[in-house]
Design a protein around this motif. Structure first.
Motif, short mmCIF file in Angstrom:
data_model
loop_
_atom_site.label_atom_id
_atom_site.label_comp_id
_atom_site.label_asym_id
_atom_site.label_seq_id
_atom_site.Cartn_x
_atom_site.Cartn_y
_atom_site.Cartn_z
N ALA A 132 54.90 31.17 2.17
CA ALA A 132 54.42 32.26 3.02
C ALA A 132 52.89 32.32 2.99
N LEU A 133 52.29 32.17 1.81
CA LEU A 133 50.84 32.21 1.70
C LEU A 133 50.21 31.03 2.41
N LEU A 134 50.80 29.85 2.29
CA LEU A 134 50.27 28.66 2.95
C LEU A 134 50.23 28.86 4.47
N LEU A 145 48.90 38.08 5.71
CA LEU A 145 48.12 37.44 4.66
C LEU A 145 48.00 38.36 3.45
N THR A 146 47.74 39.64 3.71
CA THR A 146 47.61 40.60 2.61
C THR A 146 48.89 40.67 1.79
N ARG A 147 50.03 40.79 2.47
CA ARG A 147 51.31 40.87 1.77
C ARG A 147 51.58 39.58 0.98
N MET A 152 52.34 36.78 -4.01
CA MET A 152 52.09 35.56 -4.77
C MET A 152 51.45 35.88 -6.11
N ALA A 153 50.56 36.86 -6.14
CA ALA A 153 49.91 37.24 -7.40
C ALA A 153 50.94 37.73 -8.41
N ILE A 190 47.64 46.68 -4.36
CA ILE A 190 46.74 45.65 -4.89
C ILE A 190 46.21 46.07 -6.26
N TYR A 191 45.77 47.33 -6.37
CA TYR A 191 45.28 47.81 -7.66
C TYR A 191 46.38 47.76 -8.72
#
Length: 622
Positions: A132-134, A145-147, A152-153, A190-191
């Motif tokens: 998905a990130l690729l 992209l944000t999701r 992925m993180a 994100i935080y």
């Protein structure tokens, strides 16, 4: 009413004529418009299911959207197996479009979450997130992209070797939402993810800082559930840092939220659980017993079995430490009985077994369990020491850049002072010379320190800590240069992605030490076998990427096949056995795919995926 009438086979001609003109297949716009008005989860699913036949006339990507919505509806009613299948159907449809649509990314993310719920195994669910990130990096879709970056993180939160990489993804996610008001809703997530990265690497002050930011972001939107979750996490971080007054303040916030939001049934349980955790961690066992018994009376209000089990364990130990021996023995017996009833392999609960043995008069056996518990805690501490230096070094490397910027700012200030000195030479000439000399000397010393430090940490960042070959980040940086140079000079270039077959089974059967030894053995053998011009890097747990300049598909197949055969002959010794391994590999070459590194990797990854599905221990070219 009209739908039921039209479904009746015994209708008049005129009613049939009316039905054919009225019952028309709804399009995607109308479908989603009506779907937005439904809030009940079961009603959402029923609505989606009722339009299954309508989609036959829809355009291809609209059909993909239908299956995406169906997956979401199935997820809403708790049918994760069917939801996973529906997301898979959506992915198959979206994959047929060029360029890939944004909802291919969302479908991959949602399918990965279903796999996470079913297995909690990163090796199973993180592949979809990588893909998905690729794709998200290749198309203009900021929300997707944000999701993808956030999800992925989360794959790296327990992988200490990829700690900095995980933080970099989250930093990129923050940059992605900057200036996009509609994406600000992701800042709390994100935080929170950043805080968890620091927590799992036991950097608790930074974990607390980011979890507090997440709480404040959700508080600005009055998101009660996430505010409560963050207060719960902040208690844990405060306890980890032994900041007791701070922990008590967060416990009080939990009780305040529980009192003011009675619709959230398990809030009171978690408030008492955290109050008990603080008392227990401060060795105030009498108070811990009192508070944890309050939590015990609220077990039926929560589905979070992990915290129920944790509360029982703390209560058993608190009973014992406060002299209530029989209560401790009874509670320990309950915990062990519940564990025995659970499916799957369980780690031995050494503290509970020690208490149970004490109750049975088996003092030597109880003491043995206590010593095993001490050994376990020692191993955890050694593991923390082993990895914390890496994490701190990585953070220091990040700080170097900011220090360099500060040095540049100081140099600018010096120039301003020099200009001012020229304007008023007679009054401050000597002072300016001294000041400039001192600052220049300081900058020279600091620059030498920065240069030497950066060289050390750059080497650490470029090298995989376990195998000694190239790290994921360095592999991608150098790989892009190699591919770009080959394409510019009209030369071929090939990539091979390979990983160890059934690696999870090796870890589960022989232990992570043997799994690590297998990874090291394959990396070292591959490094010796491949030519000096070839770039070899470890890009995942047991996954490797090889970039071969000036190599076409046929030669790449020969190289990969040689690796496959000879790795199959390798052995790694365990305590009682020797372990053999096989690999599967996917190949992509620029002669067939005139694209960048990421594109070649995507094609090679698809070939690897096919090799896995066809039985493993084989090499396929895209």
């Amino acid at each position: 009413m009209w739908r039921r009438a039209c479904a009746n086979k015994k209708v008049s001609f005129w009613l049939l004529l009316f039905c054919t003109s009225w019952v028309q297949a709804i399009d995607l716009t109308g479908f989603e418009s009506q779907l937005e008005t439904i809030t009940d989860a079961q009603a959402v699913f029923d609505f989606v299911e009722s339009h299954a036949e309508d989609i036959e006339s829809w355009p291809q990507n609209d059909q993909g959207m239908y299956y995406y919505r169906k997956g979401s509806a199935l997820e809403g009613i708790g049918n994760t197996e069917a939801a996973l299948a529906s997301y898979t159907q959506a992915i198959k449809i979206f994959e047929q479009s060029t360029p890939p649509p944004e909802y291919l990314i969302h479908s991959l993310i949602e399918r990965s979450y279903m796999k996470y719920v079913q297995t909690n195994d990163a090796e199973v669910y993180c592949g979809d997130r990588e893909r998905a990130l690729l794709i998200a990096r290749q198309i203009e879709a900021q929300e997707a992209l944000t999701r993808a970056l956030i999800h992925m993180a989360f794959c790296y939160r327990t992988d200490r070797a990829r700690f900095v990489e995980g933080l970099s993804l989250l930093e990129e996610a923050l940059q992605a939402i900057e200036g996009h008001e509609q994406l600000k809703k992701y800042d709390g997530m994100i935080y929170n993810a950043t805080g968890l990265m620091y927590r799992y690497n036991q950097i608790h002050d930074k974990a607390y800082e980011y979890l507090l930011k997440a709480h404040n972001a959700w508080a600005a939107r009055n998101d009660i559930q996430d505010m409560f979750n963050m207060q719960h996490s902040l208690v844990g971080e405060s306890v980890a840092m032994a900041k007791w007054e701070q922990a008590e303040q967060h416990v009080q916030q939990l009780f305040t939220l529980a009192e003011s939001n009675p619709d959230f049934k398990d809030f009171h349980f978690f408030a008492y659980f955290n109050a008990g955790l603080v008392a227990y961690s401060r060795n105030n066992f009498n108070l811990a017993v009192k508070v944890l018994k309050q939590a015990e009376s609220l077990y039926e209000t929560t589905n979070e079995q992990y915290f129920v089990d944790r509360a029982d364990e703390m209560l058993a130990i608190a009973y014992f430490r406060s002299g209530q021996i029989q209560d401790a023995i009874d509670k320990a017996a309950d915990v062990l009985s519940n564990e025995a009833a659970e499916e799957g392999e369980q780690k031995p609960n050494l503290a509970m077994r020690a208490i149970a043995d004490y109750g049975k008069g088996k003092y030597e056996q109880g003491l043995s369990h206590l010593w095993a518990l001490v050994d376990s805690e020692r191993d955890k501490r050694l593991e923390f020491i082993r990895y914390s230096s890496f994490a701190q070094a990585a953070l220091f490397d990040q700080k170097l850049a900011s220090y360099e910027n500060a040095a540049l700012e100081q140099a600018l200030e010096i120039n301003q002072l020099q200009l001012q000195a020229e304007q008023d030479k007679n009054s401050i000439f000597i002072l300016t010379v001294v000041l400039v000399g001192l600052l220049a000397a300081g900058l020279i010393i600091w620059s030498v320190f920065l240069a030497r430090s950066r060289k050390v940490y750059r080497t650490m960042a470029e090298t995989d800590f376990l195998t000694g070959i190239a790290s994921r980040r360095f592999t991608f940086e150098q790989g892009r240069s190699l591919v770009e140079r080959a394409l510019k000079n009209d030369k071929p270039v090939s990539v091979i992605i390979f990983d160890i077959d059934h690696f999870k089974q090796i870890n589960d059967r022989y232990g992570h030490d043997v799994g690590d030894a297998a990874i090291v053995a394959i990396a070292q053998y591959s490094q010796r076998t491949l030519s000096d011009e070839t770039l070899l890097g470890r890009i995942g747990g047991e996954e490797f990427l090889t970039i071969l300049p000036d190599v076409k598909t046929d030669e790449a197949l020969q190289i990969a096949e040689k690796l496959r055969k000879e790795i199959a002959a390798l052995q790694v010794l365990s305590d009682h056995d020797s372990v053999r391994m096989t690999i599967s590999a996917g190949i992509a070459s620029s002669e067939k795919h005139m694209i960048d590194l990421e594109g070649l990797i995507q094609h090679a990854d698809q070939a690897l995926y096919t090799a896995k599905n066809q039985g493993r221990n084989q090499v396929l070219a895209a």
